[in-house]
Design a protein around this motif. Structure first.
Motif, PDB file in Angstrom:
ATOM      1  N   SER A  65      17.752 -10.325  -7.425  1.00 36.82           N
ATOM      2  CA  SER A  65      17.450 -11.233  -8.533  1.00 36.82           C
ATOM      3  C   SER A  65      17.659 -10.562  -9.888  1.00 36.82           C
ATOM      4  O   SER A  65      18.034 -11.218 -10.867  1.00 36.82           O
ATOM      5  CB  SER A  65      16.008 -11.737  -8.420  1.00 36.82           C
ATOM      6  OG  SER A  65      15.104 -10.634  -8.418  1.00 36.82           O
ATOM      7  N   SER A  66      17.430  -9.238  -9.961  1.00 33.46           N
ATOM      8  CA  SER A  66      17.576  -8.518 -11.225  1.00 33.46           C
ATOM      9  C   SER A  66      18.694  -7.486 -11.189  1.00 33.46           C
ATOM     10  O   SER A  66      18.893  -6.767 -12.187  1.00 33.46           O
ATOM     11  CB  SER A  66      16.259  -7.813 -11.574  1.00 33.46           C
ATOM     12  OG  SER A  66      15.893  -6.882 -10.562  1.00 33.46           O
ATOM     13  N   SER A  67      19.405  -7.374 -10.070  1.00 34.56           N
ATOM     14  CA  SER A  67      20.484  -6.384  -9.901  1.00 34.56           C
ATOM     15  C   SER A  67      19.989  -4.972 -10.210  1.00 34.56           C
ATOM     16  O   SER A  67      20.630  -4.205 -10.926  1.00 34.56           O
ATOM     17  CB  SER A  67      21.690  -6.729 -10.791  1.00 34.56           C
ATOM     18  OG  SER A  67      22.178  -8.023 -10.505  1.00 34.56           O
ATOM     19  N   THR A  68      18.821  -4.648  -9.665  1.00 36.15           N
ATOM     20  CA  THR A  68      18.198  -3.343  -9.876  1.00 36.15           C
ATOM     21  C   THR A  68      18.223  -2.545  -8.583  1.00 36.15           C
ATOM     22  O   THR A  68      17.867  -3.065  -7.522  1.00 36.15           O
ATOM     23  CB  THR A  68      16.753  -3.499 -10.369  1.00 36.15           C
ATOM     24  OG1 THR A  68      16.741  -4.243 -11.584  1.00 36.15           O
ATOM     25  CG2 THR A  68      16.109  -2.147 -10.606  1.00 36.15           C
ATOM     26  N   VAL A  69      18.653  -1.295  -8.665  1.00 31.43           N
ATOM     27  CA  VAL A  69      18.700  -0.400  -7.511  1.00 31.43           C
ATOM     28  C   VAL A  69      17.605   0.641  -7.666  1.00 31.43           C
ATOM     29  O   VAL A  69      17.512   1.312  -8.704  1.00 31.43           O
ATOM     30  CB  VAL A  69      20.074   0.284  -7.391  1.00 31.43           C
ATOM     31  CG1 VAL A  69      20.075   1.265  -6.222  1.00 31.43           C
ATOM     32  CG2 VAL A  69      21.176  -0.754  -7.212  1.00 31.43           C
ATOM     33  N   THR A  70      16.776   0.792  -6.635  1.00 26.53           N
ATOM     34  CA  THR A  70      15.682   1.757  -6.655  1.00 26.53           C
ATOM     35  C   THR A  70      15.871   2.765  -5.537  1.00 26.53           C
ATOM     36  O   THR A  70      15.963   2.382  -4.370  1.00 26.53           O
ATOM     37  CB  THR A  70      14.320   1.061  -6.504  1.00 26.53           C
ATOM     38  OG1 THR A  70      14.165   0.080  -7.526  1.00 26.53           O
ATOM     39  CG2 THR A  70      13.188   2.060  -6.598  1.00 26.53           C
ATOM     40  N   THR A 125      16.401   3.338  -0.228  1.00 23.90           N
ATOM     41  CA  THR A 125      17.056   2.667  -1.357  1.00 23.90           C
ATOM     42  C   THR A 125      16.966   1.161  -1.159  1.00 23.90           C
ATOM     43  O   THR A 125      17.243   0.656  -0.065  1.00 23.90           O
ATOM     44  CB  THR A 125      18.527   3.091  -1.473  1.00 23.90           C
ATOM     45  OG1 THR A 125      18.613   4.515  -1.484  1.00 23.90           O
ATOM     46  CG2 THR A 125      19.134   2.546  -2.744  1.00 23.90           C
ATOM     47  N   SER A 126      16.591   0.448  -2.193  1.00 21.76           N
ATOM     48  CA  SER A 126      16.495  -1.008  -2.133  1.00 21.76           C
ATOM     49  C   SER A 126      17.251  -1.625  -3.308  1.00 21.76           C
ATOM     50  O   SER A 126      17.351  -1.022  -4.381  1.00 21.76           O
ATOM     51  CB  SER A 126      15.030  -1.457  -2.151  1.00 21.76           C
ATOM     52  OG  SER A 126      14.383  -1.011  -3.324  1.00 21.76           O
ATOM     53  N   LEU A 127      17.756  -2.815  -3.077  1.00 20.39           N
ATOM     54  CA  LEU A 127      18.478  -3.563  -4.105  1.00 20.39           C
ATOM     55  C   LEU A 127      17.754  -4.876  -4.359  1.00 20.39           C
ATOM     56  O   LEU A 127      17.629  -5.704  -3.452  1.00 20.39           O
ATOM     57  CB  LEU A 127      19.922  -3.831  -3.664  1.00 20.39           C
ATOM     58  CG  LEU A 127      20.745  -4.779  -4.537  1.00 20.39           C
ATOM     59  CD1 LEU A 127      20.877  -4.246  -5.959  1.00 20.39           C
ATOM     60  CD2 LEU A 127      22.125  -5.009  -3.924  1.00 20.39           C
TER      61      LEU A 127
END
Length: 374
Positions: A237-242, A232-234
């Motif tokens: 800069s875009s507040s996106t969680v993958t 999991t990465s955050l």
């Protein structure tokens, strides 16, 4: 700097557990000195670094970070002024937590994917307390397997876990209260600290989740294993969680035919190595837009400051399912002459309609001669 520690526990004569802790950190400091035409000196200081730690990544996931960020917004929300500020004089609670602030995001990400029990340590408060990774080996289980256990000369079970947390950080040249940024129907007043995280990811890997190794009385060797992982990465800069998850099942069969002759070379008797492998793996990537989810909630006309009243959007899902199989036959004529035949089958089925499925067949034949001179 890196600190690592390991130990091995022999719980029984046939059961052992390996434990490993590790933590590491680095820092780079640059001081740029310039001379102006007027004879004045100017100095610019920059600093950045990384931290890493072995962790137990058993948090509840994206829902937790969504609810904690939304609660931070509700705690500082001033509906009359139309602002969200942590300052008490502006209606905030002064707890230092600001919605979509990078340090608050790092704290909530750690809580969501590592768990509430793991606190951060260190001067900057970015390093999780190192927890042990482990590997469990249980041998001699052929004696416990009914019916077919007598046909085995050795059998063992293996289970392993590895979890890692990594964070990169930077020194801010501009700190303090920032201009308001729109979020939903409100303006968020951010407060930048001296240090901010630049990238965060956490890995949870069971490799293997379980693996059975068997050597049969006939000298046939078999192995079957299951693997599972989540990375999991955050993107701050875009507040996106993958979230990337992978799970698979693999099997291997190895056997050696001894003193075998081949056509055209009846006087040569050597070994033929046979290896058959096969497996299926399912990879999925889910991308959550945390900033958009919070923005949509705060755009609600009749806003109710209760996180249980709201849900996040479904993630954007991609990934693929892979099926692999291979056959390898090797023959050794002598110490310097060997040959090898290999067939490989691969089938990939993407989960997105933008990519078509594909199947590959590969056949290889190798003949090797080692030439040495003195």
């Amino acid at each position: 700097d890196k600190l690592a520690m390991g130990t091995k526990l022999n719980l029984f004569s046939n059961l052992s557990v390996d434990l490993n802790w590790s933590t590491e950190w680095d820092e780079r400091v640059t001081n740029n000195i310039s001379l102006t035409p007027g004879g004045d000196f100017g100095t610019t200081l920059s600093s950045s670094g990384n931290i890493g730690s072995s962790v137990w990544a058993f948090g509840s996931g994206y829902r937790s970070i969504f609810e904690r960020q939304l609660q931070a917004a509700f705690d500082d929300l001033n509906a009359e002024e139309g602002i969200i500020s942590d300052m008490p004089e502006a209606g905030g609670n002064g707890d230092g937590r600001i919605v979509l602030n990078r340090n608050t995001l790092a704290e909530d990400f750690r809580y969501a994917y590592i768990g509430s029990g793991n606190k951060a340590i260190g001067k900057k408060g970015y390093t999780p307390i190192p927890m042990p990774n482990w590997r469990v080996t249980w041998s001699g289980i052929e004696k416990m397997i009914p019916l077919i256990g007598n046909a085995m000369s050795a059998a063992s079970l293996t289970h392993a876990y590895q979890g890692n947390y990594r964070l990169g950080w930077n020194l801010n040249t501009i700190t303090g209260i920032q201009d308001g940024q729109g979020l939903g129907a409100f303006s968020v007043i951010n407060n930048k600290g001296v240090y901010e995280p630049a990238s965060i990811n956490v890995e949870q890997r069971f490799s293997p989740l379980v693996q059975l190794n068997i050597t049969w009385e006939s000298k046939l060797r078999t192995q079957i294993s299951m693997d599972r992982s989540r990375t999991t990465s955050l993107a701050l800069s875009s507040s996106t969680v993958t979230e990337r998850t992978s799970q698979g099942l693999n099997a291997t069969i190895n056997y050696t035919f001894r003193n075998l002759t081949i056509p055209f070379f009846p006087k040569i008797k050597n070994n033929v190595d046979l290896s058959i492998t096969g497996g299926v793996a399912d990879d999925t990537e889910e991308k959550f837009n945390l900033g958009q989810d919070i923005d949509e909630v705060l755009s609600t006309a009749d806003l109710i400051p209760d996180v249980n009243q709201y849900d996040f959007n479904d993630p954007f899902v991609t990934g693929q399912t892979r099926i692999n199989a291979s056959l390898n036959i090797g023959y050794r004529f002598s110490q310097t002459v060997t040959s090898n035949f290999e067939y490989t089958f691969t089938n990939v089925s993407p989960k997105s309609s933008a990519f078509p499925p594909r199947t590959n067949h590969e056949i290889r034949f190798n003949f090797r001669i080692a030439i040495q001179s003195r």
